[in-house]
Design a protein around this motif. Sequence first.
Motif, PDB file in Angstrom:
ATOM      1  N   ASP A   1      11.962  49.308  70.135  1.00  0.00           N
ATOM      2  CA  ASP A   1      12.318  50.471  69.312  1.00  0.00           C
ATOM      3  C   ASP A   1      11.092  51.222  68.811  1.00  0.00           C
ATOM      4  OD1 ASP A   1      15.027  49.982  69.608  1.00  0.00           O
ATOM      5  OD2 ASP A   1      15.149  48.730  67.794  1.00  0.00           O
TER       6      ASP A   1
ATOM      7  N   ALA B   1      18.280  48.728  81.281  1.00  0.00           N
ATOM      8  CA  ALA B   1      19.697  49.013  81.037  1.00  0.00           C
ATOM      9  C   ALA B   1      20.409  47.805  80.427  1.00  0.00           C
ATOM     10  CB  ALA B   1      20.364  49.418  82.343  1.00  0.00           C
ATOM     11  N   GLN B   2      20.011  46.609  80.836  1.00  0.00           N
ATOM     12  CA  GLN B   2      20.590  45.371  80.288  1.00  0.00           C
ATOM     13  C   GLN B   2      20.450  45.333  78.768  1.00  0.00           C
ATOM     14  OE1 GLN B   2      18.781  41.862  82.024  1.00  0.00           O
ATOM     15  NE2 GLN B   2      19.377  40.564  80.316  1.00  0.00           N
ATOM     16  N   HIS B   3      19.353  45.919  78.262  1.00  0.00           N
ATOM     17  CA  HIS B   3      19.090  45.918  76.811  1.00  0.00           C
ATOM     18  C   HIS B   3      19.361  47.278  76.170  1.00  0.00           C
ATOM     19  CE1 HIS B   3      17.314  41.860  76.717  1.00  0.00           C
ATOM     20  NE2 HIS B   3      16.842  42.151  77.915  1.00  0.00           N
ATOM     21  N   ASN B   4      20.096  48.125  76.881  1.00  0.00           N
ATOM     22  CA  ASN B   4      20.550  49.421  76.349  1.00  0.00           C
ATOM     23  C   ASN B   4      19.415  50.378  75.998  1.00  0.00           C
ATOM     24  OD1 ASN B   4      23.348  48.606  76.417  1.00  0.00           O
ATOM     25  ND2 ASN B   4      22.915  47.342  74.614  1.00  0.00           N
ATOM     26  N   VAL B   5      18.274  50.226  76.647  1.00  0.00           N
ATOM     27  CA  VAL B   5      17.172  51.164  76.443  1.00  0.00           C
ATOM     28  C   VAL B   5      17.454  52.452  77.221  1.00  0.00           C
ATOM     29  CG1 VAL B   5      14.680  51.530  76.709  1.00  0.00           C
ATOM     30  CG2 VAL B   5      15.568  49.251  76.120  1.00  0.00           C
ATOM     31  N   ILE B   6      18.051  52.292  78.395  1.00  0.00           N
ATOM     32  CA  ILE B   6      18.529  53.422  79.189  1.00  0.00           C
ATOM     33  C   ILE B   6      19.949  53.093  79.631  1.00  0.00           C
ATOM     34  CG2 ILE B   6      16.234  54.088  80.024  1.00  0.00           C
ATOM     35  CD1 ILE B   6      16.936  52.694  82.684  1.00  0.00           C
ATOM     36  N   THR B   7      20.632  54.078  80.175  1.00  0.00           N
ATOM     37  CA  THR B   7      21.960  53.852  80.757  1.00  0.00           C
ATOM     38  C   THR B   7      21.916  54.256  82.223  1.00  0.00           C
ATOM     39  OG1 THR B   7      23.019  54.351  78.629  1.00  0.00           O
ATOM     40  CG2 THR B   7      24.414  54.412  80.596  1.00  0.00           C
TER      41      THR B   7
ATOM     42  N   ASN C   1      18.679  58.504  78.596  1.00  0.00           N
ATOM     43  CA  ASN C   1      17.319  58.021  78.362  1.00  0.00           C
ATOM     44  C   ASN C   1      16.896  58.514  76.978  1.00  0.00           C
ATOM     45  OD1 ASN C   1      14.654  57.244  78.470  1.00  0.00           O
ATOM     46  ND2 ASN C   1      14.095  58.542  80.212  1.00  0.00           N
TER      47      ASN C   1
END
Length: 269
Positions: free
Chosen positions: A125, A150-156, A173
Amino acid sequence: MKKRFLTVGLATLLLAACSDEQATTNETPEATTLKVASLIPPMTEILELVEPTLEAEGINLEIVVLGDNVQPNAALAANEVDANFFQHKPYMEEYNRNNDANLVPIEEIYFANYGVYAKNVDTIDALPDGATVAIANDVSNIDRSLALLAQHNVITLGDKKDVYYTEADITANPKNLQFEAVDLLMLARMYDDADAVVMTPAYASPLGLTPKSDALLTEGIDNDFAITLVARDDNKDDGAIEALAEAMTSDAVREFLKTNYDETAIAAF
């Protein structure tokens, strides 16, 4: 006397023939040489660990250490080595597609716990807006890097349009991350230059970094990226290859990984 001489002579010849046959039967068979290409520890260390086991089975393991992540597959495809041990299955499959090759996975050995590392921040973050993230430049590892984020929701990511995820599949993003794709062997050098780097423990370790202690995010084992022993379709059933696979999935190798590499290399067997 002449007849007796012939009889003795014949017996002598028969005895000599039997002796030669026995010597041939008792002769130690020539050891099989098995050439395996690899790159860096712990890959090379695992091969060194199983050398004595193979030697006891009459197999001379020759470890061919190469300098980049292209040579091992090229050498294997060209029959210059019998197997290699440095890659995950998606990387091998991409090589096959691009080179009309017939490399095949033999045995998954360990998961190299992929992670995101940053020199100047302690959490994902805290990365600034527009941060530069260095990732490997081959398509299978671009896919892997994006999937980790994506697994950690940083991007989709949206649905895959092809075999692998690419930047074109990013649908959200929020941090406006900028991706810089570089050769695998350059990832460690990017630790000083990029805001974050996505890499395996093999490249993080020389920097004194481990997934457990230093990574902002890690991949774990729920994936298809285990480091795998690979051979060719024409030699996958060779006894020496099978013996190597068995030795590399022994309790001794499992204990070696647990003792020396902890979470950086998690046994896949």
